[in-house]
Design a protein around this motif. Sequence first.
Motif, short mmCIF file in Angstrom:
data_model
loop_
_atom_site.label_atom_id
_atom_site.label_comp_id
_atom_site.label_asym_id
_atom_site.label_seq_id
_atom_site.Cartn_x
_atom_site.Cartn_y
_atom_site.Cartn_z
N TRP A 177 26.79 -9.42 8.35
CA TRP A 177 26.21 -9.32 9.69
C TRP A 177 27.26 -9.61 10.77
N THR A 184 26.67 -5.39 18.81
CA THR A 184 25.53 -5.86 19.57
C THR A 184 25.91 -5.95 21.05
N TYR A 187 26.16 -2.43 22.36
CA TYR A 187 24.82 -1.89 22.60
C TYR A 187 24.27 -2.37 23.94
N PHE A 200 23.98 2.21 15.46
CA PHE A 200 23.73 0.76 15.45
C PHE A 200 22.40 0.46 14.76
N ILE A 204 21.85 -1.59 11.19
CA ILE A 204 20.99 -2.77 11.05
C ILE A 204 20.02 -2.60 9.88
#
Length: 285
Positions: A177, A184, A187, A200, A204
Amino acid sequence: MEWQLELLTWIQSFKTPILDAFFLVVTASAEEFFFIAAAAWFMWCQNKQLAQRVGFAFLTSTVFNPTLKELFAVERPIGAYGIESMRVETAPGYSFPSGHTQSATSFWFAAALGIKANWIRILAVVMISLVAFSRLYLGVHWFTDVIAGVFFGLLWVFAIDRFYSYCVKNNKLSLLWLVLLPFTIAYLLYPENKPLIVSFGASIGFLAGIQLEHRFIQFNVQGALWKKLVRFAIGLLILLLIKSGLKPILPFNEALNDLIRYTCIGLWITAGAPWLFQHIKPLND
């Protein structure tokens, strides 16, 4: 850019209808449908571990690419004097580095690292070269775009593949992660960049599914060919229903809807479909 414009003009001087058709097919081999189908087949029917390894390196590279495009903000050759651009619907946003080239490089290089056979190495070089050239031939990228696409694809996969292997070997999948943390931020910075959002979300879902599969499902891909083909057909049908069926019913804006849909797709490929096949006894004997 003058010399690059001259190079594109020279390449397009050889255009013919046959070459047009050929390079349109080549460039399509570096797009969503091919990669989804390949991931699904290997995950459900052929080699689950390879699919997880290649898929993670590939998907995270495809998030890296639009992030780089936003940072460099290089305009495409589309509309430049003397250039005939084809399949421009596959060329949104900025130009550097080439997304198709980086995707092809990431996929085939990761596959070559995982399979370790001469035939895959040769195929990887051929496919990467053809995809890169197709983007020039179609007039949607500069030469520096495709060179950068190869460079960043190789660099990213080389680093991520090693990190992935370390995490799997030491049973530390949760560390993966960390790879998504900088994206993130990307994004949040570029909330309207669709390629970034799609990749993205898929990353995930894919990573979450890998962890669920390792811990709870442990699906066995073995079986007769007809069982594999039935699994593949059922899995793809449901995947298409997720992709198309969620679109009109999700209540959020388009960007958030895309993030949710592709998260579900990544999760379906790595965990949802294997869980389903595990519980359909005729497909899992």
